[in-house]
Design an enzyme around this catalytic site. Structure first.
Site, PDB file in Angstrom:
ATOM      1  N   THR A 207       1.117  -0.804  -0.121  1.00 19.73           N
ATOM      2  CA  THR A 207      -0.080   0.007  -0.263  1.00 19.73           C
ATOM      3  C   THR A 207       1.037   1.533   0.543  1.00 19.73           C
ATOM      4  O   THR A 207       1.963   1.055  -0.094  1.00 19.73           O
ATOM      5  CB  THR A 207      -0.777  -0.036   1.539  1.00 19.73           C
ATOM      6  OG1 THR A 207      -1.397   1.395   0.964  1.00 19.73           O
ATOM      7  CG2 THR A 207      -0.331   0.224   2.754  1.00 19.73           C
ATOM      8  N   ASN A 208       0.213   2.688   0.191  1.00 22.49           N
ATOM      9  CA  ASN A 208       1.099   3.844   0.129  1.00 22.49           C
ATOM     10  C   ASN A 208       0.648   5.018   1.417  1.00 22.49           C
ATOM     11  O   ASN A 208      -0.214   4.426   1.920  1.00 22.49           O
ATOM     12  CB  ASN A 208       1.308   4.662  -1.221  1.00 22.49           C
ATOM     13  CG  ASN A 208      -0.447   5.123  -1.405  1.00 22.49           C
ATOM     14  OD1 ASN A 208      -0.977   5.633  -0.574  1.00 22.49           O
ATOM     15  ND2 ASN A 208      -0.259   4.332  -2.308  1.00 22.49           N
ATOM     16  N   ARG A 209       1.554   5.603   1.387  1.00 19.56           N
ATOM     17  CA  ARG A 209       1.050   6.712   2.731  1.00 19.56           C
ATOM     18  C   ARG A 209      -0.149   7.475   2.458  1.00 19.56           C
ATOM     19  O   ARG A 209      -0.413   8.026   3.635  1.00 19.56           O
ATOM     20  CB  ARG A 209       2.256   7.334   3.421  1.00 19.56           C
ATOM     21  CG  ARG A 209       3.339   6.147   3.766  1.00 19.56           C
ATOM     22  CD  ARG A 209       4.547   7.211   3.855  1.00 19.56           C
ATOM     23  NE  ARG A 209       4.591   8.729   4.530  1.00 19.56           N
ATOM     24  CZ  ARG A 209       5.093   9.637   4.619  1.00 19.56           C
ATOM     25  NH1 ARG A 209       6.705   9.626   4.510  1.00 19.56           N
ATOM     26  NH2 ARG A 209       5.210  10.321   5.301  1.00 19.56           N
TER      27      ARG A 209
END
Ligand code: CTP
Length: 399
Positions: A207-209
Site C-alpha cells: 500500500t502507500n502513505r
C-alpha cells in the site's frame, strides 16, 4: 454584500469575551439588510445584555427556551438561510458534537438544514485541546463549517491562536457560504480518495502513505457547494462524510471497476486516490512463513491506469465529464505533472510537491500548483487541505 439582503440569518451568541465583538457583526448584517434574529446563551448574557443585540438586530432576542417564544426555535431553524455561532466556545462545540440541546441555541441547531458556521474564539490551550479538535473534526465531517480564529493578543494577555476574526472576515465567510451553496447545484461529482491495498497473502499487502484527507476534503467541499457527491475510497482512518454516497474499495482493480461504473454518470471526476502502481502477480490464500526464504523475490504486475481506462470508455461520447487528476512528485514537479495531464488527457491536474515540508501524504496541509489543459499554471501557498479543496473547486467551477 448584496448576497446578504433579505437573507434570514440566525446569530447564536455564546459566553466568551468576544461576545461584544459579535455585536459589531450583527450590526453589519443589519446594515446589509439581512433579516437577523439573535439567540443568546445564558453565559452570553453575562458578557453583553440582550438589549444590545435587540437594538442592533431590531428584533427580540431569544434566550430562555421556556419563556421566549418556546416553539419559535423550530420555526427559526426551518426558515433560516444560515446560522452563525459567534463566538463559538469550547462548550457549545462540545454540546453540539455530543447532541445536547438544553437551551435555545442548542435546541435550534439540530433542527436546521441550513449551513451552520461556527466562529471559534478562545484561549489557545482550549483551541488546541485534543477534545476540542476531535469535536471540531466530528462536526466538520457532518457538514458544519468553521471559520479559523486569528493569532495574536488574547483576552488572557497571552499571545496565540484563538482571536475572534475581523468583522469583514466573518461577513465574507457568511456571504461565501450563501453564494457557494449553489455553485454545483444539479451537478454530480465523483471523487476518489485514499490508497489502495494489493494483497500478497491474507496478512501482508502493498500500500502507500495516502491518508485520504485531500480527497475527503474535496468530497465534503463539493457537497457544501451543492453537488451530489459520490466518494470512492480506498481504506482510510477517516469517517464516512454525511450527505455523500460512499463506495469502499480495497484494490486498484476494485477502484477501477467502481470508477468505470460511476464516471459515465458524473459531470466531474476528481481522481485524488493514490492508486498502487503494482500488485503481486500471485496472491496466496495461505500465509507464507518467513522461514521459507531468506530473500523473497516478489513478482509484481502493473495495475490498470484508471484515468486512461475512463478516457477509453468515454471515447466518442458527446457529453464527457470534466477530468481532474492529481500528481504527487518529488522532483521536476511541473514538467512531470504536465506530462501526466497530456498522457491521461485531463482538463486539469493538481501538482503536489512531496519534497516540501507541509505537503503530501498524512499531513493536514498541502502545497500545490494547478495546471490547466492550455498550459496555464496557478500556484497556491501552503494551506490546509480543507481550504485548498475549496480553492480547487472554485477553479473547477470556472472551467
Ligand atoms: N492514477 C490512476 N490509475 C493508476 C495510477 C494513478 O488513475 N493506476 C491517477 C491518480 O489518481 C492521479 C493521477 O493518475 O490522479 C496521477 O497519479 P500518479 O501516481 O502521480 O502517477 P502515475 O500515473 O502512477 O505515474 P508515476 O508512477 O510515473 O508517477
Amino acid at each position: 454584500m448584496a448576497a446578504l439582503a433579505n437573507r434570514r440569518i440566525v446569530a447564536g451568541i455564546c459566553g466568551g469575551i468576544a461576545a461584544y465583538k459579535a455585536a459589531g457583526v450583527v450590526s453589519k448584517l443589519y446594515q446589509a439588510q439581512a433579516n437577523i434574529r439573535v439567540i443568546m446563551t445564558h453565559a452570553a448574557c453575562q458578557f453583553v445584555t440582550p438589549l444590545t443585540f435587540e437594538a442592533l438586530s431590531h428584533q427580540r432576542v431569544l434566550s430562555h427556551l421556556f419563556r421566549d417564544e418556546p416553539l419559535a426555535h423550530v420555526e427559526l431553524a426551518h426558515e433560516a438561510d444560515l446560522i452563525v455561532v459567534m463566538p463559538a466556545t469550547y462548550d457549545i462545540i462540545g454540546k453540539v458534537a455530543y447532541g445536547l440541546a438544553d437551551d435555545y441555541l442548542t435546541a435550534t441547531i439540530p433542527v436546521t438544514k441550513a449551513p451552520v458556521l461556527f466562529v471559534p474564539a478562545m484561549e489557545s490551550q482550549m483551541y488546541e485541546n485534543p477534545i476540542f479538535e476531535e469535536n471540531k473534526r466530528k462536526l466538520e465531517a457532518l457538514g458544519y463549517r468553521f471559520l479559523e480564529p486569528e493569532s495574536g493578543n488574547l483576552a488572557s494577555g497571552r499571545k496565540g491562536i484563538g482571536r475572534f476574526p475581523s468583522e469583514e472576515a466573518i461577513l465574507q465567510a457568511i456571504e461565501e457560504i450563501l453564494v457557494e451553496r449553489t455553485l454545483f447545484q444539479g451537478r454530480k461529482i465523483l471523487v476518489t480518495a485514499g490508497p489502495t491495498r494489493e494483497r500478497i497473502d491474507p496478512m501482508r499487502l502493498i500500500t502507500n502513505r495516502s491518508s485520504g484527507k485531500m480527497g475527503y476534503a474535496l468530497a465534503e467541499a463539493a457537497r457544501d457547494f451543492g453537488a451530489k457527491v459520490v466518494l470512492i475510497s480506498g481504506p482510510t482512518q477517516l469517517a464516512a462524510p454525511v450527505g455523500i454516497e460512499c463506495i469502499d474499495v480495497e484494490s486498484a482493480e476494485e477502484m477501477k471497476d467502481a470508477v468505470l461504473s460511476q464516471a459515465p454518470l458524473a459531470d466531474i471526476v476528481i481522481m485524488t486516490a493514490a492508486v498502487a502502481d503494482w500488485r503481486p502477480l500471485k496472491t496466496s490464500s495461505i500465509k507464507e512463513s518467513k522461514l521459507a526464504d531468506e530473500i523473497l523475490n516478489l513478482a509484481l504486475r502493473r495495475t490498470p491506469d484508471i484515468l486512461t481506462e475512463v478516457a477509453k470508455k468515454l471515447k466518442g461520447r458527446k457529453q464527457k465529464p470534466l477530468m481532474i487528476g492529481f500528481a504527487a512528485e518529488t522532483g521536476d514537479l511541473l514538467e512531470k505533472a504536465q506530462g501526466k495531464l497530456k498522457r491521461k488527457n485531463l482538463d486539469m491536474i493538481v501538482a503536489n510537491d512531496l519534497s516540501q515540508e507541509g505537503a503530501g501524504a498524512e499531513v493536514d496541509t498541502n502545497i500545490v500548483t494547478l495546471i490547466y489543459k492550455n498550459g496555464k499554471r496557478k500556484p497556491f501557498p501552503k494551506m490546509t487541505k480543507r481550504l485548498l479543496a475549496k480553492e480547487i473547486l472554485r477553479e473547477i467551477a470556472k472551467i
